[in-house]
Design a protein around this motif. Structure first.
Motif, PDB file in Angstrom:
ATOM      1  N   ASN A 238      18.821   4.733  11.591  1.00  0.00           N
ATOM      2  CA  ASN A 238      19.679   3.680  11.023  1.00  0.00           C
ATOM      3  C   ASN A 238      19.011   2.312  11.189  1.00  0.00           C
TER       4      ASN A 238
ATOM      5  N   HIS B  97      27.192  10.260   7.397  1.00  0.00           N
ATOM      6  CA  HIS B  97      27.118   9.174   8.380  1.00  0.00           C
ATOM      7  C   HIS B  97      26.831   9.691   9.787  1.00  0.00           C
TER       8      HIS B  97
ATOM      9  N   ASP C 237      32.744  12.552   6.994  1.00  0.00           N
ATOM     10  CA  ASP C 237      31.551  12.205   6.216  1.00  0.00           C
ATOM     11  C   ASP C 237      30.311  12.535   7.056  1.00  0.00           C
TER      12      ASP C 237
ATOM     13  N   ARG D  14      22.212   2.428   6.884  1.00  0.00           N
ATOM     14  CA  ARG D  14      23.448   3.202   6.636  1.00  0.00           C
ATOM     15  C   ARG D  14      24.184   2.731   5.381  1.00  0.00           C
ATOM     16  N   ASP D  15      24.178   1.445   5.155  1.00  0.00           N
ATOM     17  CA  ASP D  15      24.952   0.880   4.049  1.00  0.00           C
ATOM     18  C   ASP D  15      24.338   1.180   2.683  1.00  0.00           C
TER      19      ASP D  15
END
Ligand code: MLT
Ligand code: ZN
Length: 462
Positions: free
Chosen positions: A150, A196, A193, A163-164
């Protein structure tokens, strides 16, 4: 060759063509480590899968024949997450490096794990779009490694973390199951999810084989300002002055010692006429130049800033950025002991002073380089090794200081690893940032996704 090595090569040969496996010492040395240099490097082999099917077969073989796998991207990590010290098989994604699809409507690009970050950025630019995650190691880090850790970097304040930007993942779990997670959907309210969960899992739950990455609209050309800020505690007042007037793309800081190290290492010039204790680097859209100049004038009036420079060209912006991005490389020869800490932005000034006081009172003979992404609360604390101290003694003395530094982090519910990951370096300190309940659940997840612990054993969790 020992019998067990021969067995291993036979087992690998069932999954991957022999030409994609190496046991050459130079290759093992190269692929068995990341940018940390404190660990022994001793993999048994390195393999270069070319397809998802080969990765699946490899993980199944590892379970069947009981060997361990260490995923390897651009090996620019700073936490030992890609180190192989125990005869593991390194899985390099160098040969899975295709940008295999792009959809202009969805603004999604599909990348294999081994795509180099800078290549993704260049591809985005060719489409008139933008991949905003950026850091000094973009030229060698891989998108798979970025996702596994990340990764953050210099534009998090405006664009967020890796991550975004991950809209979908294909991942091979520790049992060799290939999962397709989220498939590029914007909305998907169908329970947990798992995408993630994989992001930031450091190869401990699954091997990322490809990802659907979102792209942003192309930004305006950027201007860069470097400001001299004598008092640490004023850095955030300066940030607020800018944020009240404009959107900043980056807000970084570094100390004068960092600047001196970079100037000694690179052919660059000092940004200001007079040295200052600290410097802030602010990046913003060029249409905001007037608002930024206003913020600068206000900060000067308040006495927070004593001098500043604004880029007049793209080349000058790049040289100003080099003063910040060149720090890590410039201090490498000083064998820095690195800590990558985060607290809430509003807690930064007094946290930084508390940690600085801790270091100075315990070790007045150590030089400290502070720099980092202060605008998002992420500080890089680098303690430089005095020349006359052995590496072993230096590391031991720095480690002895960690509990008191991490206690300062814990008091503020901060993070002992903001963006460099846990790997081996931070594994035994995780309790300063994660509760016992969280750690137990993390162990449970490891057991679920990788019951035989074939994936990156000993990293992140014991
Ligand atoms: C940086 O911000 O320069 C990187 O995280 C590398 C480092 O901390 O040395
Ligand atoms: Zn950083």
């Amino acid at each position: 060759m020992s019998a067990s090595q021969a067995d291993l090569l036979t087992a690998l040969g069932q999954a991957i063509p022999a030409a994609q496996t190496s046991t050459e010492p130079a290759m093992l040395n190269q692929y068995g480590c990341d940018w940390t240099r404190a660990y022994e490097v001793a993999p048994a082999a390195v393999v270069f899968p070319k397809t998802e099917a080969e990765v699946v077969a490899l993980v199944r073989q590892a379970n069947a024949e009981d060997f361990k796998l260490v995923p390897s991207g651009g090996r620019t990590g700073l936490s030992g997450g890609a180190v192989a010290s125990q005869g593991e098989v390194v899985v390099s994604f160098d040969k899975m490096n295709a940008i295999s699809g792009f959809n202009a409507v969805d603004r999604l690009v599909t990348c294999e794990a081994g795509v180099v970050t800078a290549n993704l950025q260049a591809f985005a630019q060719e489409q008139g779009l933008f991949y905003p995650v950026d850091f000094a190691s973009s030229g060698s880090s891989h998108i798979g490694g970025n996702i596994a850790t990340n990764a953050g970097g210099i534009k998090v304040i405006r664009y967020g973390l890796t991550r975004d930007w991950v809209a979908g993942l294909r991942v091979v779990t520790g049992t060799g199951e290939l999962l397709t997670l989220n498939s590029g959907l914007v909305k998907n309210a169908t329970g947990y999810d798992l995408r993630h969960l994989m992001i930031g899992s450091e190869g401990s739950l699954g091997l990322i084989v490809s990802a659907d990455i979102k792209l942003a609209p192309a930004p305006e050309p950027q201007n860069v300002m470097v400001l001299g800020v004598p008092k640490l505690t004023d850095l955030l007042s300066v940030l607020t002055a800018f944020q009240q007037r404009l959107t900043v793309s980056a807000f970084e800081f570094f100390s004068d010692l960092c600047l001196r190290k970079v100037l000694a290492h690179r052919d660059l010039t000092a940004p200001l006429q007079q040295a200052c204790e600290f410097y802030a680097l602010v990046e913003f859209d060029e249409s905001n130049l007037e608002a930024a100049s206003d913020a600068f004038a206000f900060a000067m009036d308040q006495g927070w800033v004593v001098d500043g420079v604004v880029s007049q060209s793209e080349a000058q912006a790049a040289s100003l950025w080099a003063l910040r991005e060149g720090i890590s490389e410039s201090i490498a020869a000083d064998t820095p002991y690195k800590n990558d800490l985060a607290v809430r932005v509003s807690d930064v000034p007094e946290f930084l002073e508390a940690v600085q006081a801790e270091v100075v009172s315990n070790y007045p003979d150590f030089d400290v380089c502070w720099y980092g992404h202060i605008g998002d609360g992420n500080l890089h604390l680098n303690i430089l090794k005095p020349k006359d101290l052995s590496v072993a003694e230096f590391v031991q003395r720095c480690e002895a200081m960690n509990p008191s530094i991490f206690a300062q982090v814990q008091q503020r519910n901060g993070s002992i690893s903001a963006e460099h990951g846990v790997g081996l370096v931070k594994r035994d300190y995780l309790g300063y940032s994660r509760s016992a309940g969280e750690l137990a659940l993390m162990q449970g997840l490891k057991q679920l996704f990788d019951p035989n612990s074939v994936l990156n054993p000993g990293k992140l969790l014991r």
